[in-house]
Scaffold this active site. Structure first.
Site, PDB file in Angstrom:
ATOM      1  N   ARG A 233       0.860  -1.186   0.000  1.00  0.00           N
ATOM      2  CA  ARG A 233       0.000   0.000   0.000  1.00  0.00           C
ATOM      3  C   ARG A 233       0.896   1.234   0.000  1.00  0.00           C
ATOM      4  NH1 ARG A 233      -3.304  -2.852  -1.629  1.00  0.00           N
ATOM      5  NH2 ARG A 233      -5.376  -3.320  -0.801  1.00  0.00           N
ATOM      6  N   ASP A 257       4.491  -0.321  -7.012  1.00  0.00           N
ATOM      7  CA  ASP A 257       3.222  -0.682  -7.653  1.00  0.00           C
ATOM      8  C   ASP A 257       2.082   0.103  -7.007  1.00  0.00           C
ATOM      9  OD1 ASP A 257       1.637  -2.316  -9.477  1.00  0.00           O
ATOM     10  OD2 ASP A 257       0.832  -3.272  -7.671  1.00  0.00           O
ATOM     11  N   GLU A 262      -2.430   7.471  -4.905  1.00  0.00           N
ATOM     12  CA  GLU A 262      -2.771   6.816  -6.175  1.00  0.00           C
ATOM     13  C   GLU A 262      -4.242   6.957  -6.549  1.00  0.00           C
ATOM     14  OE1 GLU A 262      -1.619   2.725  -5.153  1.00  0.00           O
ATOM     15  OE2 GLU A 262      -3.706   2.154  -5.364  1.00  0.00           O
ATOM     16  N   HIS A 294      -0.716  -0.159  -9.631  1.00  0.00           N
ATOM     17  CA  HIS A 294      -1.434  -1.141  -8.804  1.00  0.00           C
ATOM     18  C   HIS A 294      -1.861  -2.340  -9.661  1.00  0.00           C
ATOM     19  CE1 HIS A 294      -3.495  -1.297  -4.684  1.00  0.00           C
ATOM     20  NE2 HIS A 294      -3.445  -2.525  -5.165  1.00  0.00           N
TER      21      HIS A 294
HETATM   22  P1  NAI Z   1      -1.505 -11.289   5.100  1.00  0.00           P
HETATM   23  O1  NAI Z   1      -2.524 -10.815   6.083  1.00  0.00           O
HETATM   24  O2  NAI Z   1      -1.485 -12.739   4.713  1.00  0.00           O
HETATM   25  O3  NAI Z   1      -0.036 -10.940   5.657  1.00  0.00           O
HETATM   26  C1  NAI Z   1       0.302  -9.705   6.208  1.00  0.00           C
HETATM   27  C2  NAI Z   1       1.469  -9.942   7.180  1.00  0.00           C
HETATM   28  O4  NAI Z   1       1.933  -8.678   7.630  1.00  0.00           O
HETATM   29  C3  NAI Z   1       1.073 -10.750   8.412  1.00  0.00           C
HETATM   30  O5  NAI Z   1       2.007 -11.798   8.630  1.00  0.00           O
HETATM   31  C4  NAI Z   1       1.118  -9.718   9.547  1.00  0.00           C
HETATM   32  O6  NAI Z   1       1.500 -10.273  10.804  1.00  0.00           O
HETATM   33  C5  NAI Z   1       2.178  -8.765   9.025  1.00  0.00           C
HETATM   34  N1  NAI Z   1       2.114  -7.420   9.606  1.00  0.00           N
HETATM   35  C6  NAI Z   1       1.039  -6.700  10.002  1.00  0.00           C
HETATM   36  N2  NAI Z   1       1.415  -5.491  10.433  1.00  0.00           N
HETATM   37  C7  NAI Z   1       2.761  -5.448  10.321  1.00  0.00           C
HETATM   38  C8  NAI Z   1       3.747  -4.447  10.600  1.00  0.00           C
HETATM   39  N3  NAI Z   1       3.412  -3.252  11.108  1.00  0.00           N
HETATM   40  N4  NAI Z   1       5.043  -4.742  10.358  1.00  0.00           N
HETATM   41  C9  NAI Z   1       5.403  -5.943   9.857  1.00  0.00           C
HETATM   42  N5  NAI Z   1       4.523  -6.932   9.558  1.00  0.00           N
HETATM   43  C10 NAI Z   1       3.222  -6.664   9.795  1.00  0.00           C
HETATM   44  O7  NAI Z   1      -1.662 -10.347   3.850  1.00  0.00           O
HETATM   45  P2  NAI Z   1      -1.202 -10.650   2.341  1.00  0.00           P
HETATM   46  O8  NAI Z   1      -2.271 -11.390   1.617  1.00  0.00           O
HETATM   47  O9  NAI Z   1       0.170 -11.204   2.346  1.00  0.00           O
HETATM   48  O10 NAI Z   1      -1.195  -9.172   1.723  1.00  0.00           O
HETATM   49  C11 NAI Z   1      -0.280  -8.194   2.198  1.00  0.00           C
HETATM   50  C12 NAI Z   1      -0.679  -6.836   1.638  1.00  0.00           C
HETATM   51  O11 NAI Z   1      -0.469  -6.839   0.227  1.00  0.00           O
HETATM   52  C13 NAI Z   1      -2.165  -6.483   1.782  1.00  0.00           C
HETATM   53  O12 NAI Z   1      -2.425  -5.891   3.048  1.00  0.00           O
HETATM   54  C14 NAI Z   1      -2.386  -5.504   0.682  1.00  0.00           C
HETATM   55  O13 NAI Z   1      -2.168  -4.203   1.189  1.00  0.00           O
HETATM   56  C15 NAI Z   1      -1.296  -5.833  -0.326  1.00  0.00           C
HETATM   57  N6  NAI Z   1      -1.826  -6.320  -1.613  1.00  0.00           N
HETATM   58  C16 NAI Z   1      -1.451  -5.653  -2.754  1.00  0.00           C
HETATM   59  C17 NAI Z   1      -1.917  -6.059  -3.994  1.00  0.00           C
HETATM   60  C18 NAI Z   1      -1.503  -5.375  -5.264  1.00  0.00           C
HETATM   61  O14 NAI Z   1      -2.100  -5.614  -6.318  1.00  0.00           O
HETATM   62  N7  NAI Z   1      -0.496  -4.520  -5.266  1.00  0.00           N
HETATM   63  C19 NAI Z   1      -2.854  -7.187  -4.097  1.00  0.00           C
HETATM   64  C20 NAI Z   1      -3.134  -7.858  -2.852  1.00  0.00           C
HETATM   65  C21 NAI Z   1      -2.645  -7.410  -1.653  1.00  0.00           C
END
Ligand code: NAI
Length: 339
Positions: A233, A257, A262, A294
């Site tokens: 993000r 990305d 954005e 994105h």
């Molecule tokens: P997820 O929920 O499986 O993993 C997120 C991880 O981040 C968890 O292990 C959590 O403990 C950790 N976390 C939370 N707060 C934290 C912090 N302050 N410092 C370090 N680690 C922290 O989520 P997933 O599916 O891996 O997605 C991650 C992010 O990717 C989403 O939140 C979304 O913002 C982004 N995303 C971007 C996309 C794109 O097209 N560019 C598409 C899908 C997701």
């Protein structure tokens, strides 16, 4: 069931039309984003379906509630664009928790390789029959240290890709994975990750805690010449601080990305317009910055999974079944109390 589908793109429609017809859900596609100004378009529908740059703030939630709408179906995993606290007791927020962690992690690596092997420059050169190699020297990823912030679904896939490249992996996450530790990943404090990493990739969600995780101070603590990748993000990085750090040669390259502001631009064609965001324009002008709009999620597999889970969420909700992808804490794992 009639659903108002905001920020609709041509690539959304085939999957949603097919699945909707199979499951009895009719989608009305609106190209506009959901905002305070456009929320009235949802009147008369059973729910709204939105993506990452739609606004689901308190005012929009109250307007939806006032129209009798109780369903917001997100087509995304992240929900930083939704005022979850305000939604509680008013509208149900359903999301797609995972659609393809591979799509995002592979895009992150694609950006990294493009950047450090200067593919974006080489592509333009050879199109013009310029076969000179000067200025295209890159570096090996093998043996370099990558710092991965957030080792959830996407972060883990990215870690595995990096291990495959023979990189040393440092990770920062409140909930370390034993499985990754057993495979040689070392969980460290953020300060150590910043100090030690040649490449830093962000895969944590945007929360109050992670807002501007990489600000001027954090960027100053990074290794000189660090490559920053953000496919998570935009507001995880202070974009102005990043620009300053690139100008100061502190950051060697950035692969973005996502971008803090954005909403204004991404997913739209501004090629014939004057972009009045000077930070974005300056970042794009840098030879060592790659911006995609994105796009990391955009694979056939991910689009299919997004449509399937979203339609499932809608059908489950409207049939008053328990929905595991509900974000309202009052309703998770329980029958809806909102009516
Ligand atoms: P997820 O929920 O499986 O993993 C997120 C991880 O981040 C968890 O292990 C959590 O403990 C950790 N976390 C939370 N707060 C934290 C912090 N302050 N410092 C370090 N680690 C922290 O989520 P997933 O599916 O891996 O997605 C991650 C992010 O990717 C989403 O939140 C979304 O913002 C982004 N995303 C971007 C996309 C794109 O097209 N560019 C598409 C899908 C997701």
């Amino acid at each position: 069931m009639k659903i108002a589908f905001f920020d609709a793109k041509p690539y959304d429609k085939p999957h949603f039309d097919r699945l909707g017809a199979e499951r009895g859900v009719e989608f009305k596609y609106f190209e506009t984003k959901l905002t305070r100004d456009t929320v009235s378009l949802a009147r008369g529908y059973d729910g709204v379906c939105v993506f990452v740059n739609d606004t689901v703030d308190a005012e929009v939630i109250d307007a939806l509630y006032g129209m009798g709408i109780r369903l917001v179906a997100l087509r995304s995993a992240g929900y930083n664009n939704v005022d979850i606290k305000h939604a509680e007791g008013k509208v149900h927020i359903l999301r797609v928790p995972a659609y393809s962690p591979y799509a995002v992690a592979e895009h992150a690596m694609a950006l990294l390789l493009t950047s450090i092997r200067r593919i974006h420059k080489a592509y333009i050169r050879t199109k013009d029959f310029n076969f000179s190699l000067s200025g295209l020297t890159g570096f090996d990823l093998h043996g370099k240290t990558v710092g991965v912030v957030g080792t959830g679904k996407i972060g883990r896939v990215f870690v595995n890709i990096c291990l495959g490249f023979g990189m040393r992996v440092l990770a920062y996450d409140k909930y370390p994975s034993d499985e990754l530790s057993a495979r040689g990943v070392r969980y460290v404090e953020l300060s150590e990750l910043l100090r030690e990493s040649d490449v830093i990739s962000l895969h944590c969600p945007l929360t109050e805690e992670s807002y501007h995780l990489l600000d001027a101070e954090a960027l100053g603590r990074c290794k000189r010449g660090v490559v920053i990748i953000n496919t998570s993000r935009g507001a995880l990085i202070d974009a102005e601080a990043l620009l300053a750090a690139i100008k100061a040669r502190q950051v060697g390259a950035a692969c973005l990305d996502v971008y803090e502001e954005e909403n204004e631009f991404f997913f739209e064609d501004f090629s014939g317009h004057i972009v009045d965001d000077d930070v974005l324009a300056r970042l794009i002008s840098m030879p060592n910055v790659i911006v995609t709009s994105h796009q990391a999620f955009l694979t056939e597999e991910a689009l299919m999974n997004i449509a399937e889970t979203t339609v499932d969420n809608i059908v489950n909700f409207l049939n008053k079944r328990d929905c595991p992808n509900e974000l309202c804490s009052r309703c998770v794992g329980a029958e809806c109390k909102m009516g």
